[in-house]
Design a protein around this motif. Structure first.
Motif, PDB file in Angstrom:
ATOM      1  N   ALA A   3       0.921  -1.326   0.054  1.00 30.28           N
ATOM      2  CA  ALA A   3       0.051   0.098  -0.083  1.00 30.28           C
ATOM      3  C   ALA A   3       0.854   1.171   0.063  1.00 30.28           C
ATOM      4  CB  ALA A   3      -0.723  -0.136   1.286  1.00 30.28           C
ATOM      5  N   GLY A   4       2.320   1.092  -0.107  1.00 29.50           N
ATOM      6  CA  GLY A   4       2.833   2.433  -0.081  1.00 29.50           C
ATOM      7  C   GLY A   4       3.368   2.693   1.220  1.00 29.50           C
ATOM      8  N   PRO A   5       4.308   3.677   1.145  1.00 28.65           N
ATOM      9  CA  PRO A   5       5.034   4.260   2.832  1.00 28.65           C
ATOM     10  C   PRO A   5       3.703   4.473   3.661  1.00 28.65           C
ATOM     11  CG  PRO A   5       5.829   5.437   0.683  1.00 28.65           C
ATOM     12  CD  PRO A   5       4.623   4.705   0.273  1.00 28.65           C
ATOM     13  N   ALA A   6       2.673   4.912   3.302  1.00 30.13           N
ATOM     14  CA  ALA A   6       1.745   4.937   4.452  1.00 30.13           C
ATOM     15  C   ALA A   6       1.228   3.914   5.029  1.00 30.13           C
ATOM     16  CB  ALA A   6       0.505   5.999   3.932  1.00 30.13           C
ATOM     17  N   GLY A   7       0.999   3.038   4.122  1.00 29.22           N
ATOM     18  CA  GLY A   7       0.622   1.573   4.528  1.00 29.22           C
ATOM     19  C   GLY A   7       1.677   0.859   5.337  1.00 29.22           C
ATOM     20  N   ARG A   8       2.862   0.901   4.767  1.00 25.91           N
ATOM     21  CA  ARG A   8       4.126   0.349   5.766  1.00 25.91           C
ATOM     22  C   ARG A   8       3.970   0.975   7.254  1.00 25.91           C
ATOM     23  NH1 ARG A   8       6.870   0.725   0.620  1.00 25.91           N
ATOM     24  NH2 ARG A   8       7.785   2.619   1.423  1.00 25.91           N
ATOM     25  N   LYS A   9       3.841   2.206   7.425  1.00 27.55           N
ATOM     26  CA  LYS A   9       3.967   2.816   8.724  1.00 27.55           C
ATOM     27  C   LYS A   9       2.792   2.410   9.300  1.00 27.55           C
ATOM     28  CE  LYS A   9       4.390   7.346  10.903  1.00 27.55           C
ATOM     29  NZ  LYS A   9       4.482   8.818  10.652  1.00 27.55           N
ATOM     30  N   GLU A  10       1.586   2.502   8.765  1.00 28.71           N
ATOM     31  CA  GLU A  10       0.452   1.979   9.637  1.00 28.71           C
ATOM     32  C   GLU A  10       0.461   0.541  10.243  1.00 28.71           C
ATOM     33  OE1 GLU A  10      -4.616   1.800   9.180  1.00 28.71           O
ATOM     34  OE2 GLU A  10      -3.159   2.446   7.711  1.00 28.71           O
ATOM     35  N   GLY A  11       1.202  -0.544   9.173  1.00 23.76           N
ATOM     36  CA  GLY A  11       1.329  -1.681   9.389  1.00 23.76           C
ATOM     37  C   GLY A  11       2.105  -1.897  10.489  1.00 23.76           C
ATOM     38  N   SER A  12       3.166  -1.167  10.589  1.00 25.68           N
ATOM     39  CA  SER A  12       4.380  -1.387  11.546  1.00 25.68           C
ATOM     40  C   SER A  12       3.757  -1.060  12.917  1.00 25.68           C
ATOM     41  CB  SER A  12       5.361  -0.623  11.021  1.00 25.68           C
ATOM     42  OG  SER A  12       6.035  -1.057  10.060  1.00 25.68           O
ATOM     43  N   LEU A  13       2.999   0.041  12.971  1.00 24.55           N
ATOM     44  CA  LEU A  13       2.281   0.502  14.289  1.00 24.55           C
ATOM     45  C   LEU A  13       1.441  -0.416  14.914  1.00 24.55           C
ATOM     46  CD1 LEU A  13       1.766   4.281  13.587  1.00 24.55           C
ATOM     47  CD2 LEU A  13       3.488   3.186  15.091  1.00 24.55           C
ATOM     48  N   SER A  14       0.612  -1.114  13.800  1.00 24.28           N
ATOM     49  CA  SER A  14      -0.305  -2.156  14.380  1.00 24.28           C
ATOM     50  C   SER A  14       0.457  -3.348  14.837  1.00 24.28           C
ATOM     51  CB  SER A  14      -1.245  -2.496  13.118  1.00 24.28           C
ATOM     52  OG  SER A  14      -2.052  -1.416  12.955  1.00 24.28           O
ATOM     53  N   LEU A  15       1.255  -3.655  13.934  1.00 22.14           N
ATOM     54  CA  LEU A  15       2.099  -5.260  14.634  1.00 22.14           C
ATOM     55  C   LEU A  15       2.728  -4.568  16.069  1.00 22.14           C
ATOM     56  CD1 LEU A  15       4.379  -5.754  11.543  1.00 22.14           C
ATOM     57  CD2 LEU A  15       2.396  -7.324  12.683  1.00 22.14           C
ATOM     58  N   VAL A  16       3.374  -3.741  16.170  1.00 27.44           N
ATOM     59  CA  VAL A  16       3.959  -3.163  17.837  1.00 27.44           C
ATOM     60  C   VAL A  16       2.798  -3.440  18.519  1.00 27.44           C
ATOM     61  CG1 VAL A  16       5.121  -1.568  18.911  1.00 27.44           C
ATOM     62  CG2 VAL A  16       5.646  -2.100  16.580  1.00 27.44           C
ATOM     63  N   ALA A  17       1.636  -2.655  18.347  1.00 21.37           N
ATOM     64  CA  ALA A  17       0.689  -2.568  19.400  1.00 21.37           C
ATOM     65  C   ALA A  17      -0.016  -3.936  19.656  1.00 21.37           C
ATOM     66  CB  ALA A  17      -0.533  -1.656  19.025  1.00 21.37           C
ATOM     67  N   ILE A  18      -0.225  -4.795  18.585  1.00 18.63           N
ATOM     68  CA  ILE A  18      -0.713  -6.085  18.651  1.00 18.63           C
ATOM     69  C   ILE A  18       0.351  -7.016  19.522  1.00 18.63           C
ATOM     70  CG2 ILE A  18      -1.431  -8.149  17.663  1.00 18.63           C
ATOM     71  CD1 ILE A  18      -2.926  -6.247  15.390  1.00 18.63           C
ATOM     72  N   GLY A  19       1.713  -6.894  19.361  1.00 18.61           N
ATOM     73  CA  GLY A  19       2.552  -7.523  19.674  1.00 18.61           C
ATOM     74  C   GLY A  19       2.529  -7.450  21.190  1.00 18.61           C
ATOM     75  N   GLU A  20       2.449  -5.870  21.789  1.00 16.16           N
ATOM     76  CA  GLU A  20       2.443  -5.717  23.143  1.00 16.16           C
ATOM     77  C   GLU A  20       1.250  -6.278  23.839  1.00 16.16           C
ATOM     78  OE1 GLU A  20       2.916  -1.338  23.260  1.00 16.16           O
ATOM     79  OE2 GLU A  20       5.064  -1.405  22.786  1.00 16.16           O
ATOM     80  N   LEU A  21       0.158  -6.208  23.066  1.00 16.71           N
ATOM     81  CA  LEU A  21      -0.928  -6.667  23.722  1.00 16.71           C
ATOM     82  C   LEU A  21      -0.888  -8.167  23.901  1.00 16.71           C
ATOM     83  CD1 LEU A  21      -3.899  -5.889  24.754  1.00 16.71           C
ATOM     84  CD2 LEU A  21      -4.601  -6.333  22.685  1.00 16.71           C
ATOM     85  N   GLY A  22      -0.231  -8.928  22.969  1.00 11.42           N
ATOM     86  CA  GLY A  22      -0.090 -10.361  23.120  1.00 11.42           C
ATOM     87  C   GLY A  22       0.640 -10.678  24.194  1.00 11.42           C
ATOM     88  N   ASP A  23       1.748  -9.727  24.278  1.00 10.20           N
ATOM     89  CA  ASP A  23       2.829 -10.096  25.521  1.00 10.20           C
ATOM     90  C   ASP A  23       2.357 -10.010  26.889  1.00 10.20           C
ATOM     91  OD1 ASP A  23       4.775 -10.665  23.728  1.00 10.20           O
ATOM     92  OD2 ASP A  23       5.427  -8.621  24.007  1.00 10.20           O
ATOM     93  N   ARG A  24       1.397  -9.021  27.218  1.00 12.34           N
ATOM     94  CA  ARG A  24       0.495  -8.932  28.328  1.00 12.34           C
ATOM     95  C   ARG A  24      -0.390 -10.138  28.427  1.00 12.34           C
ATOM     96  NH1 ARG A  24       0.127  -3.218  27.078  1.00 12.34           N
ATOM     97  NH2 ARG A  24      -2.148  -3.917  26.148  1.00 12.34           N
TER      98      ARG A  24
END
Length: 283
Positions: free
Chosen positions: A170-191
């Protein structure tokens, strides 16, 4: 200063003899006092994100009424005493501390080595039992575990879908949004994962494996500290003798002054039995 040194030199035997005699008497009294033996144990509670209790909390729980009351009932300590008095008597013989290595050290003092070791073992057994949750707490923890397990499964599924979708296209904007989503979901999964790992430990309570060193069987008494008692008694006696000699020197020096001597004479006469003192002085 020279007068003081002269007084000390003349009474050197008194300065040395009295403290020595008092120290020997105190030492004999210390040997006659009841002895106390200390049994020690070392506990290492698990630390980290999945820990169910901290070393400081463990040290406080060991000497809490929940544990001490169970020990009193098991060993039938202080029969006939009110529960508060029996608990206080036991608490005075139990000491816990947390070292820099985060290990909890337990020390129990008793009249005999066997009693000290037995009391320490009973305390540790009661403490381990107190870490097991009640039936109501178990029900709540099981419900919490089920919720955390379901939430973890949902998070893992969402994470898998996010990776499969591959927002890089999806381009640069999509890559940035996807990275943020991965980090947020990863932290939630760790908890949620921490809860899934910690709750089963809470349900079981602490195991006997946390006891790194079983209560020892002491061979030497730790109380009373005979040498310390004798030294303190000797020093106190020496200080009292020194004060007496210095005070007597001051009074003798004051008597050499006519005005001061007259004041002391009047003071003696004003005290009970002053007339007898005056007749003795006049005689």
């Amino acid at each position: 200063m020279l007068d003081t040194l002269l007084v000390l030199a003349k009474n050197l035997k008194l300065l040395l003899g009295v403290p020595l005699a008092v120290g020997l008497v105190a030492l004999a009294v210390a040997y006659a006092l009841p002895q106390g033996y200390a049994s020690t144990a070392i506990v290492g509670v698990p630390t980290g994100p999945t820990a169910t209790i901290t070393p400081q909390q463990a040290a406080s729980l060991i000497v809490s009424p929940v544990v001490l009351d169970s020990v009193i009932d098991t060993l039938r300590l202080s029969p006939g005493l009110p529960r508060d008095d029996a608990r206080l008597a036991l608490a005075e013989r139990v000491k816990t501390s947390v070292g820099k290595d985060l290990l909890v050290r337990l020390e129990v003092i008793a009249p005999t080595p066997e009693q000290a070791q037995q009391t320490a073992n009973t305390i540790l057994s009661a403490w381990l039992k107190s870490t097991v949750p009640s039936d109501r707490e178990k029900a709540d923890l099981k419900q919490k575990l089920a919720h955390a397990s379901a939430a973890l499964a949902n998070v893992q599924q969402a994470l898998k879908q996010l990776v499969v979708e591959n927002p890089a296209a999806a381009g640069p904007a999509g890559r940035k949004e996807g990275s943020l989503s991965l980090v947020a979901i990863g932290e939630l999964g760790d908890r949620y994962l921490e809860q899934v790992l910690a709750i089963p430990r809470q349900l079981e309570g602490l195991s006997p494996d946390v006891i790194k060193q079983a209560p020892t069987l002491p061979t030497k008494a730790v109380t009373p500290r005979k040498a310390r008692i004798a030294v303190i008694a000797a020093l106190a006696a020496g200080a009292a003798v020194l004060a007496y000699l210095l005070l007597r020197q001051m009074l003798d020096a004051a008597m050499q002054d006519a005005r001061t001597a007259e004041k002391l004479r009047r003071l003696r006469q004003s005290l009970p039995g002053g007339h007898k003192n005056r007749d003795r002085i006049d005689g």
